[in-house]
Design a protein around this motif. Structure first.
Motif, PDB file in Angstrom:
ATOM      1  N   ALA A  57      -5.633   8.620  13.780  1.00 28.33           N
ATOM      2  CA  ALA A  57      -4.866   9.399  14.754  1.00 28.33           C
ATOM      3  C   ALA A  57      -3.722   8.593  15.346  1.00 28.33           C
ATOM      4  N   GLY A  58      -3.572   7.330  14.896  1.00 25.89           N
ATOM      5  CA  GLY A  58      -2.434   6.534  15.337  1.00 25.89           C
ATOM      6  C   GLY A  58      -2.761   5.454  16.347  1.00 25.89           C
ATOM      7  N   GLN A  59      -4.033   5.190  16.599  1.00 29.84           N
ATOM      8  CA  GLN A  59      -4.417   4.206  17.596  1.00 29.84           C
ATOM      9  C   GLN A  59      -4.871   2.913  16.933  1.00 29.84           C
ATOM     10  N   VAL A  60      -4.607   1.804  17.602  1.00 29.68           N
ATOM     11  CA  VAL A  60      -5.142   0.510  17.193  1.00 29.68           C
ATOM     12  C   VAL A  60      -6.387   0.246  18.022  1.00 29.68           C
ATOM     13  N   VAL A  88      -1.777   2.396   8.855  1.00 25.55           N
ATOM     14  CA  VAL A  88      -0.713   1.966   7.929  1.00 25.55           C
ATOM     15  C   VAL A  88       0.152   3.193   7.646  1.00 25.55           C
ATOM     16  N   ARG A  89       1.462   3.073   7.867  1.00 25.36           N
ATOM     17  CA  ARG A  89       2.355   4.224   7.772  1.00 25.36           C
ATOM     18  C   ARG A  89       3.262   4.121   6.539  1.00 25.36           C
ATOM     19  N   ALA A  90       3.653   5.292   6.049  1.00 27.21           N
ATOM     20  CA  ALA A  90       4.618   5.347   4.950  1.00 27.21           C
ATOM     21  C   ALA A  90       5.989   4.936   5.478  1.00 27.21           C
ATOM     22  N   VAL A  91       6.707   4.161   4.687  1.00 28.77           N
ATOM     23  CA  VAL A  91       7.996   3.638   5.131  1.00 28.77           C
ATOM     24  C   VAL A  91       9.002   4.762   5.313  1.00 28.77           C
ATOM     25  N   ASN A  92       9.010   5.720   4.435  1.00 25.39           N
ATOM     26  CA  ASN A  92      10.025   6.779   4.461  1.00 25.39           C
ATOM     27  C   ASN A  92       9.736   7.842   5.521  1.00 25.39           C
ATOM     28  N   THR A  93       8.485   8.277   5.619  1.00 23.32           N
ATOM     29  CA  THR A  93       8.154   9.408   6.498  1.00 23.32           C
ATOM     30  C   THR A  93       7.497   8.987   7.799  1.00 23.32           C
ATOM     31  N   GLY A  94       6.913   7.814   7.867  1.00 22.40           N
ATOM     32  CA  GLY A  94       6.174   7.379   9.062  1.00 22.40           C
ATOM     33  C   GLY A  94       4.791   7.979   9.165  1.00 22.40           C
ATOM     34  N   VAL A 133       0.832  -1.214   0.000  1.00 20.68           N
ATOM     35  CA  VAL A 133       0.000   0.000   0.000  1.00 20.68           C
ATOM     36  C   VAL A 133       0.863   1.259   0.000  1.00 20.68           C
ATOM     37  N   GLN A 134       2.197   1.093  -0.187  1.00 28.05           N
ATOM     38  CA  GLN A 134       3.081   2.252  -0.166  1.00 28.05           C
ATOM     39  C   GLN A 134       2.862   3.153  -1.377  1.00 28.05           C
ATOM     40  N   SER A 135       2.221   2.634  -2.412  1.00 26.23           N
ATOM     41  CA  SER A 135       1.927   3.466  -3.583  1.00 26.23           C
ATOM     42  C   SER A 135       0.986   4.601  -3.226  1.00 26.23           C
ATOM     43  N   LEU A 136       0.240   4.473  -2.124  1.00 24.89           N
ATOM     44  CA  LEU A 136      -0.652   5.551  -1.690  1.00 24.89           C
ATOM     45  C   LEU A 136       0.142   6.791  -1.312  1.00 24.89           C
ATOM     46  N   ALA A 137       1.352   6.596  -0.776  1.00 23.76           N
ATOM     47  CA  ALA A 137       2.162   7.736  -0.359  1.00 23.76           C
ATOM     48  C   ALA A 137       2.664   8.515  -1.576  1.00 23.76           C
ATOM     49  N   ASP A 138       2.887   7.817  -2.702  1.00 28.77           N
ATOM     50  CA  ASP A 138       3.440   8.478  -3.880  1.00 28.77           C
ATOM     51  C   ASP A 138       2.358   8.905  -4.868  1.00 28.77           C
ATOM     52  N   GLU A 139       1.375   8.057  -5.080  1.00 23.19           N
ATOM     53  CA  GLU A 139       0.397   8.303  -6.140  1.00 23.19           C
ATOM     54  C   GLU A 139      -1.003   8.605  -5.611  1.00 23.19           C
TER      55      GLU A 139
END
Length: 453
Positions: free
Chosen positions: A126-129, A158-164, A60-66
């Motif tokens: 907001a970052g909670q599970v 789900v977080r972006a690998v590069n930016t978190g 799902v990292q394509s969401l961060a770019d596209e």
């Protein structure tokens, strides 16, 4: 009777304690069970979310770019959810965009649809599970609700690998079968522990109650012994008082009484000798002597009356019934009035202090009835009931305000009450203006003889 009452009180305290402890056990057990269920669900959701994130995040990292999922990523997700251990463990899966759109779903019909943002979904962004057991009543669960009534629902960021930064939220559903077994076992252990703790507390409470009951029983026994000693002392005091009064009466008769009688004789003699003598006021000395003689004669009469009132007749050898008859006949002789006397099951003999008190009670109450009510319709009733001699003295006189008389501390009523209560009996007065008077007293027949120890 006291033992039965004490046992009933112990049972009542234990029953009340058991009810309170049982209610507390149910409340604590229910709360602990709920906390265990929430904890197990949260732990299961957190562990599973980490596992899912480790497998899904790369696709799902394509969401961060596209800003959208590539077709290759969708195909990879489809492969993960079919024929793999993850697919066997998760029955439904969705990927959410921040605007409430479903970017991916294991049910293709939901992909691209937008729904209202739920608090749990907003919390995940907001970052909670967040994990809970869902009843599948939400619109986005229309397909799952056809197969299951309840599922474990988990939202995980789900977080972006590069930016978190959070780029999406994964939502997945698990069946409750394995969880139900785990929660059931944990609940059973918690109920066993709570029940055991409650039983220990109840046993401790029972021990404390029984110890307190035994302490109370011991103190009651000591109080009864002390009360019996007080009754014995009171009985001795009553007898000693009467003997002391008898001695005072004898001393008055043999001392001042005899001196006054001698003085009267001498006065008569001197009055005859000085009958012709005159005084400065013009009155003969003999007349003055006669005045003094009259005063001394009145004082002697009063002294003899006081001595007579202090001294009881010889009632040691009389029965209780004869003592009552003697008191009534003495009163009739002095007052010239008739007293009705009724006796029912009166014992032949009784303790000497009771005889003294009975005579004084009848003497004072009959005299009060004549003094304040005219002595109209006076009657005395005696009967035995439950080891006590019940005495009633009534009349049809004008009556009085009994409450006022009791609070004002009239000597006659106060003296009668004191005589009765000092032997452990009870005393009461019932009267009202125009309605006559009724005096009731109970005298314990078990009062000890004054010489008993």
């Amino acid at each position: 009777m006291n033992l039965l009452a004490r046992l009933s009180l112990v049972r009542l305290l234990l029953a009340g304690g058991a009810v309170i402890l049982l209610a507390g056990m149910i409340a604590v057990g229910t709360w602990v069970g709920s906390e265990i269920e929430n904890g197990v669900i949260s732990r299961a959701g957190t562990v599973t979310s980490l596992y899912v994130d480790s497998l899904v995040s790369a696709h799902v990292q394509s969401l961060a770019d596209e800003g959208k999922l590539r077709d290759a990523d969708r195909a990879a997700l489809d492969r993960l959810l079919s024929g793999t251990p993850l697919g066997q463990h998760i029955v439904a899966f969705k990927v959410w965009a921040p605007d409430g759109r479903i970017l991916y779903s294991s049910n293709p019909a939901l992909t691209g649809r937008q729904f209202a943002m739920k608090p749990a979904l907003a919390g995940a962004f907001a970052g909670q599970v967040h994990s809970n057991i869902a009843d599948l009543a939400e619109p986005e669960n229309e397909f799952e609700s056809k197969r299951w009534s309840r599922l474990i629902e988990t939202y995980a960021p789900v977080r972006a690998v590069n930016t978190g930064a959070i780029i999406a939220v994964s939502e997945f559903y698990q069946t409750t079968d394995d969880l139900a077994q785990e929660v059931g076992a944990a609940r059973l252990r918690s109920w066993v522990f709570v029940g055991a703790a409650t039983l220990v507390m109840f046993l401790l409470l029972a021990g404390l109650v029984r110890h307190a009951s035994n302490t109370i029983s011991t103190q009651q026994g000591q109080n009864e012994q002390l009360h019996e000693r007080v009754r014995r002392a009171a009985a001795r005091t009553t007898a000693l008082n009467e003997r002391f009064l008898h001695r005072i009466a004898a001393d008055l008769h043999d001392g001042p009484g005899q001196d006054l009688a001698l003085a009267l004789l001498r006065m008569e003699s001197l009055a005859e000798t000085c009958s012709a003598c005159a005084v400065s006021e013009g009155r003969p000395v003999g007349e003055e002597f006669r005045t003094v003689h009259s005063a001394l004669q009145s004082a002697l009469a009063d002294l003899r009356a006081v001595a007579s009132g202090l001294r009881l007749p010889e009632i040691d050898g009389l029965s209780l019934a004869d003592t009552a008859r003697r008191a009534a006949r003495d009163y009739e002789r002095k007052a010239g009035l008739h007293v009705g006397l009724e006796m029912d099951d009166v014992p032949e003999d009784g303790p000497l202090p009771v005889k003294f008190t009975l005579y004084r009670l009848l003497q004072e109450s009959l005299a009060n009835g004549r003094r304040h009510g005219g002595g109209d319709g006076q009657r005395v009733t005696l009967r035995r009931l439950n080891g006590e001699l019940l005495v009633e003295v009534a009349d049809h006189g004008k009556g009085f305000d009994a409450h006022t008389a009791m609070t004002d501390g009239h000597l006659g009523i106060a003296g009668m009450r004191q005589r009765v209560e000092i032997l452990g009996g009870t005393f009461s007065v019932e009267s009202a203006p125009g309605e006559g008077t009724l005096i009731r007293a109970s005298l314990p027949l078990a009062a000890l003889e004054p010489g008993d120890e």
